[in-house]
Structure formats: C-alpha cells, structure tokens
Design an enzyme around this catalytic site. Structure first.
Site, PDB file in Angstrom:
ATOM      1  N   LYS A 140      73.213  52.269  54.114  1.00 49.28           N
ATOM      2  CA  LYS A 140      72.241  52.479  55.194  1.00 49.28           C
ATOM      3  C   LYS A 140      71.770  53.916  55.099  1.00 49.28           C
ATOM      4  O   LYS A 140      72.509  54.778  54.614  1.00 49.28           O
ATOM      5  CB  LYS A 140      72.901  52.238  56.556  1.00 49.28           C
ATOM      6  CG  LYS A 140      71.928  51.999  57.677  1.00 49.28           C
ATOM      7  CD  LYS A 140      71.475  50.548  57.755  1.00 49.28           C
ATOM      8  CE  LYS A 140      70.344  50.363  58.748  1.00 49.28           C
ATOM      9  NZ  LYS A 140      70.024  48.934  58.947  1.00 49.28           N
ATOM     10  N   ASP A 180      64.000  49.537  58.806  1.00 40.16           N
ATOM     11  CA  ASP A 180      64.835  49.349  60.000  1.00 40.16           C
ATOM     12  C   ASP A 180      64.023  49.970  61.144  1.00 40.16           C
ATOM     13  O   ASP A 180      62.788  50.096  61.018  1.00 40.16           O
ATOM     14  CB  ASP A 180      66.204  50.034  59.819  1.00 40.16           C
ATOM     15  CG  ASP A 180      67.216  49.669  60.904  1.00 40.16           C
ATOM     16  OD1 ASP A 180      67.765  48.565  60.866  1.00 40.16           O
ATOM     17  OD2 ASP A 180      67.453  50.490  61.821  1.00 40.16           O
ATOM     18  N   THR A 224      64.352  38.352  59.838  1.00 38.00           N
ATOM     19  CA  THR A 224      65.477  38.673  60.727  1.00 38.00           C
ATOM     20  C   THR A 224      65.339  37.912  62.048  1.00 38.00           C
ATOM     21  O   THR A 224      66.284  37.259  62.505  1.00 38.00           O
ATOM     22  CB  THR A 224      65.574  40.194  60.972  1.00 38.00           C
ATOM     23  OG1 THR A 224      65.537  40.849  59.707  1.00 38.00           O
ATOM     24  CG2 THR A 224      66.844  40.561  61.696  1.00 38.00           C
TER      25      THR A 224
HETATM   26  P1  NDP Z   1      61.558  48.300  65.330  1.00 36.75           P
HETATM   27  O1  NDP Z   1      61.437  49.774  65.222  1.00 36.75           O
HETATM   28  O2  NDP Z   1      60.537  47.438  64.699  1.00 36.75           O
HETATM   29  O3  NDP Z   1      61.649  47.872  66.865  1.00 36.75           O
HETATM   30  C1  NDP Z   1      62.590  48.384  67.745  1.00 36.75           C
HETATM   31  C2  NDP Z   1      62.172  47.945  69.136  1.00 36.75           C
HETATM   32  O4  NDP Z   1      63.211  48.212  70.073  1.00 36.75           O
HETATM   33  C3  NDP Z   1      60.940  48.685  69.645  1.00 36.75           C
HETATM   34  O5  NDP Z   1      60.205  47.800  70.445  1.00 36.75           O
HETATM   35  C4  NDP Z   1      61.547  49.802  70.478  1.00 36.75           C
HETATM   36  O6  NDP Z   1      60.701  50.300  71.474  1.00 36.75           O
HETATM   37  C5  NDP Z   1      62.669  49.036  71.123  1.00 36.75           C
HETATM   38  N1  NDP Z   1      63.722  49.879  71.646  1.00 36.75           N
HETATM   39  C6  NDP Z   1      64.345  50.933  71.078  1.00 36.75           C
HETATM   40  N2  NDP Z   1      65.292  51.398  71.880  1.00 36.75           N
HETATM   41  C7  NDP Z   1      65.277  50.606  72.975  1.00 36.75           C
HETATM   42  C8  NDP Z   1      66.015  50.553  74.166  1.00 36.75           C
HETATM   43  N3  NDP Z   1      66.989  51.433  74.405  1.00 36.75           N
HETATM   44  N4  NDP Z   1      65.742  49.554  75.027  1.00 36.75           N
HETATM   45  C9  NDP Z   1      64.758  48.666  74.799  1.00 36.75           C
HETATM   46  N5  NDP Z   1      64.001  48.681  73.703  1.00 36.75           N
HETATM   47  C10 NDP Z   1      64.269  49.641  72.813  1.00 36.75           C
HETATM   48  O7  NDP Z   1      63.020  47.965  64.780  1.00 36.75           O
HETATM   49  P2  NDP Z   1      63.584  46.579  64.237  1.00 36.75           P
HETATM   50  O8  NDP Z   1      63.013  45.459  65.025  1.00 36.75           O
HETATM   51  O9  NDP Z   1      63.451  46.575  62.773  1.00 36.75           O
HETATM   52  O10 NDP Z   1      65.144  46.731  64.544  1.00 36.75           O
HETATM   53  C11 NDP Z   1      65.708  46.396  65.799  1.00 36.75           C
HETATM   54  C12 NDP Z   1      67.203  46.217  65.645  1.00 36.75           C
HETATM   55  O11 NDP Z   1      67.469  45.168  64.703  1.00 36.75           O
HETATM   56  C13 NDP Z   1      67.977  47.431  65.136  1.00 36.75           C
HETATM   57  O12 NDP Z   1      69.272  47.420  65.694  1.00 36.75           O
HETATM   58  C14 NDP Z   1      68.079  47.158  63.645  1.00 36.75           C
HETATM   59  O13 NDP Z   1      69.151  47.843  63.035  1.00 36.75           O
HETATM   60  C15 NDP Z   1      68.325  45.654  63.660  1.00 36.75           C
HETATM   61  N6  NDP Z   1      68.029  44.953  62.427  1.00 36.75           N
HETATM   62  C16 NDP Z   1      66.779  45.014  61.860  1.00 36.75           C
HETATM   63  C17 NDP Z   1      66.518  44.310  60.710  1.00 36.75           C
HETATM   64  C18 NDP Z   1      65.158  44.237  60.122  1.00 36.75           C
HETATM   65  O14 NDP Z   1      64.963  43.443  59.204  1.00 36.75           O
HETATM   66  N7  NDP Z   1      64.197  44.993  60.613  1.00 36.75           N
HETATM   67  C19 NDP Z   1      67.587  43.560  60.009  1.00 36.75           C
HETATM   68  C20 NDP Z   1      68.829  43.482  60.733  1.00 36.75           C
HETATM   69  C21 NDP Z   1      69.028  44.192  61.878  1.00 36.75           C
HETATM   70  P3  NDP Z   1      59.791  51.607  71.227  1.00 36.75           P
HETATM   71  O15 NDP Z   1      58.585  51.099  70.529  1.00 36.75           O
HETATM   72  O16 NDP Z   1      59.570  52.130  72.582  1.00 36.75           O
HETATM   73  O17 NDP Z   1      60.606  52.543  70.372  1.00 36.75           O
END
Ligand code: NDP
Length: 460
Positions: A140, A180, A224
């Site tokens: 990572k 990520d 995902t």
């Molecule tokens: P993105 O950056 O695309 O999206 C993250 C989202 O979560 C945004 O909408 C962000 O809002 C929101 N967010 C961040 N912090 C908070 C909070 N405290 N409360 C509510 N919303 C919040 O990331 P991903 O979708 O790629 O990743 C999300 C999760 O999934 C992470 O834990 C990542 O490690 C995990 N993951 C991702 C994978 C992938 O393929 N992308 C694979 C496996 C796991 P804002 O826009 O305001 O920042």
C-alpha cells in the site's frame, strides 16, 4: 514459546500465550501505530484456533514474520503550486508481503496518511489478496497530500514528483499499485505516464485502475462496489434475506460507494442515504445514482448539491449522522473507523439486518462486537471489498496477454470470485468451529494460504 520446544502439552494455552506475546511485542515496537495495531489485533484474535491445530507455525515464528513489512519506503515529494510556491509532502510505499506474488495495493492521497495508516492498509491487503485466489502479494502507498481544491496542473505536478521517486521500487513483477482514496483514473494516468517516461518504454502491467482506453480493464471502476454487493447478497441468502425490497444506506459517495449503490439498486434495493466527509443526503424516494455520479465524478463537487436536482431530498451537516437513518442493510464505504460503538448502537436499535464493509476497517472493534452480539450479519472488509483487487489482478492478466475482456466477461468472473471467497470464508469458519462467523473464516482462510507459502519459501 519455550514450552513448545519442551513439549508442554496444553495446546490452547500455548496458542494463547503465543498470540499474547507476539501482540505485546508488536505493541512495544510500534507504540504510535494505533490503526496498524487495531488491524493486527483483529487478525490475532481469530488465529488462536490455527495455532492450536498447527503448533508448528509457532516454532516457525509465523506471526512475528507476517507482521513485519518486507520493506518500508518513505520519501520527500516536493512540488510547485500554480503560484510558483514550493510545497513538501511525504510519500510512502509499504511492501508488506510478496509470498504470493508482486506487491499489490492502492495509493491513497489524503492528509491523514501516515505510517500507521499505510501499514494497517498494507497488512489487511495481505489477507484480502490471498482470499482472491490470485497470484498477488500485498502493499500500500500514498501521501499526506490533499488533492481537494488543487488545480489539474497541480495534481499533475504532484503525482509526477511522487512517481519520480516511487518508480525506482515498482515493476510489473515487483510492485503494482492502483488507486484508493483521492486517487482515481486521472491520478493513475499521470503516475503511469511518468513511470513510462522515466523507464523509457511502455510497461502496461505496472499499474492497475488505468483508463480502459489506455490499457485498463473494463469493469475495474465498478469492481469494488459491485463486489461488496455480490458478497453481501450471498451472505443475506443465509437468512433468507435479499437486497430486493431492502432499505439501504451507503456512506461516502466516491468510487466504492457509487458502484455499491448502483448494484444494490439494480438488485431491487432502495438506497435512501449517502454521504461525503461534510454531510449526508437522505432521499426517501431513493437516491438517484446518476445524479451522484454527475456531482462527484463529473463536476467534482460536494454531495450537498444533490438537493439542487432532487428537491424532496434532505441534506444534513456532519457525516456521522447517516448511521441514525433507519435501514435493513448498511454499507460503510467511506473510510476507516467511521462506525464506532455509538453508531453501531443506532444501527442495531433500528434493527439493521446486515453490514457489509466496503471501506477498509470502517467498523471499530467495539462496533463489530455489538453487531455480533445482536446477530447482525457481518461481512468483513478483507472479504467483502476484495473485488477491486481481484479485477486489478485480471487487468494484469489482460495486460500480459495483450488482450481485452468485455465488461460482461469481467463482471461474470468478479461474481464468481466473490461467491468463491464467500464459500471459502464460510467453510473455513465451520472447519474451525465458528460456524457462520465470516470474520474468523476470512482471517483464517486468508492467513493459511500466505503462511504456507512463506514456510515453503524458507526462513526470511
Ligand atoms: P474515494 O476517494 O473515491 O471516495 C471516498 C469517499 O468517502 C468520498 O466520498 C469522501 O468524501 C468520503 N469520506 C471520506 N471520509 C469520510 C468520512 N469520515 N465520512 C464520510 N465520508 C467520508 O475513495 P474510494 O471509494 O476508492 O475508497 C473508499 C474506501 O474503500 C477506502 O477505505 C478504501 O481504502 C477502500 N477500498 C477502495 C478500493 C477501490 O478499489 N477504490 C478497493 C478496496 C477498498 P469527500 O469527497 O468529502 O472526501
């Protein structure tokens, strides 16, 4: 541990002492790394039955080895903003375990990134990648750089500087990153471009999550989120439930959340709430996922804007309030530790039937304990969100073979992978006397494959 060598005969006590001693030592050596210790603790709690059945793992020091990264790289990332001012961020890559294949795991750009968060994510990745059944190790990386409010050119200059250093440690058979939080197709494109420029060639398999027009796999963007829902649907069947007709809440509105919503709706669910880090939207008519895509993917705006398009929807400041929304199924898809004990209590009080973790470690230990105590079906992240990395491995295969599978072909493979992971977790839990416990099943099944490979490769 001396009692193993001397043949001391209470296997349960030996296993307990071993786990306890290794955890105490891990804590002493990494005192500031609370997220990493949290992730390690969760795995350790599940592994006792393994050491009772296989005491030879203890003598081989498997827990001590599996919790120490093979390599940690940290580096300076200096970059210039649009006003000509120079900034410095810190870059990370944790190459945690290569027993099953090249290091594989995403890159995160978020101000909260530090060694503990990187190590927890890379550690979780070991077991997740093992569960996919694909030949991939675990890593990572990321930076404490905040992409919010930066111009496109600033993002490009930052990612190029980041990759100039990181490229020394990557390669399609060595270490293959992906996206990520804060890293989507645009950032992957800039990093991939800079890597190729530095290496003086085109190495398709060094990055996954690329644009399908330029070497990426169809279906990776959706993988995902879709995978979480495929896994959860299998789990729901256990109790005769389904997404069809269920009320669902999904935290976040990023990559994982958007496609989890899309698939849940396709399976007949009504998604009533989603969020970003500022607040959450409640739409009793059901969230329109195309509007979310338009706001977040196209316009790069805040989820608050949803109200502009759907006047019946309500917006609430503060993202944690989403867990008080009445639902049958909750999919935490935003970030680590977003569901604490209090949020779990609200969900349980509203009689939630199932939780499937889309984000990595979104539930605290206290929250998970409360769900288990109340018989809430629980799909742990390392199994439920493994679809993303599984399709990344498929992207690597397509790059090697120099051919492209159709979206339908990738999606079909993804569905099969998620079903296989579910079955593997369930069978393993049963075998180790924890029937129906997918946390124990995922941890043990993921661990055994890696541990056996590590032992087969000798002491290192
Ligand atoms: P993105 O950056 O695309 O999206 C993250 C989202 O979560 C945004 O909408 C962000 O809002 C929101 N967010 C961040 N912090 C908070 C909070 N405290 N409360 C509510 N919303 C919040 O990331 P991903 O979708 O790629 O990743 C999300 C999760 O999934 C992470 O834990 C990542 O490690 C995990 N993951 C991702 C994978 C992938 O393929 N992308 C694979 C496996 C796991 P804002 O826009 O305001 O920042």
């Amino acid at each position: 541990m001396t009692n193993v060598v001397e043949g001391y005969s209470d296997p349960k006590k030996i296993a307990n002492d071993y786990v306890h001693e290794v955890y105490a030592s891990l804590k002493k050596r990494n005192p500031e790394e609370k997220e990493f210790l949290q992730a390690a603790r969760e795995i350790f709690d599940s592994l006792r039955p393994v050491f009772i059945k296989n005491p030879s793992f203890i003598k081989d020091g498997i827990l001590e080895r599996i919790t120490e990264p093979e390599r940690i790289i940290t580096f300076r990332v200096a970059w210039e903003d649009d006003q000509g001012k120079v900034h410095v961020n810190r870059g990370f890559r944790i190459q945690f375990n290569s027993a099953l294949g090249p290091y594989k795991g995403g890159i995160r750009f978020h101000p909260s990134v530090n060694t503990s968060i990187m190590k927890f994510l890379a550690f979780e990745q070991i077991f997740k990648n093992s569960l996919t059944g694909q030949p991939i190790g675990a890593g990572k990386g990321g930076s404490d750089f905040d992409p919010k409010g930066k111009s496109d050119r600033e993002i490009m200059r930052f990612t190029q500087s980041f990759m100039t250093e990181l490229s020394k440690y990557l390669g399609s058979d060595l270490d293959v990153p992906a996206g990520d939080i804060g890293v989507g197709r645009r950032e992957v494109g800039y990093m991939f471009g800079q890597y190729n420029r530095l290496k003086g060639g085109y190495e398709a398999g060094v990055f996954t999550g690329k644009d399908p027009n330029y070497g990426g796999s169809l279906g990776r963007k959706e993988a995902t989120g879709y995978g979480v829902v495929y896994f959860a649907e299998e789990m729901l069947k256990q109790k005769g439930f389904s997404f069809k007709g269920s009320k669902v809440i999904v935290s976040g509105s990023g990559n994982v959340s958007t496609y989890a919503m899309e698939k849940a709706i396709a399976l007949g669910a009504k998604v009533v709430a989603c969020s970003d880090s500022s607040g959450y939207i409640y739409d009793e008519n059901g969230i329109d996922v195309e509007t979310v895509k338009q706001i977040k993917e196209v316009q790069n705006k805040r989820i608050k804007d949803y109200k502009k398009y759907h006047s019946g929807a309500k917006y609430y400041e503060g993202c944690s309030g989403i867990w008080s929304v009445d639902c049958d199924i909750a999919l935490p898809c935003a970030t680590q530790n977003e569901i604490d004990e209090r949020a779990a209590f609200e969900l349980v009080s509203n009689q939630v039937k199932a939780i499937a973790e889309g984000a990595n470690m979104p539930c605290t230990k206290e929250a998970v304990d409360l769900f288990m105590k109340n018989d809430v079906l629980f799909a742990p992240a390392k199994a439920a969100n493994a679809g993303g990395v599984a399709v990344s491995a498929m992207e690597m295969s397509q790059n090697s073979m120099r051919l492209n599978w159709t979206f339908e072909e990738v999606d079909e493979r993804l569905q099969q992978v998620m079903k296989d992971i579910y079955r593997n977790c369930l069978d393993t839990a049963e075998k180790y006397d924890f029937p129906g416990n997918l946390i124990v099943g995922a941890n043990i099944a993921g661990f055994l494959k890696v541990a056996n490979a590590m032992l087969a490769h000798g002491i290192n």
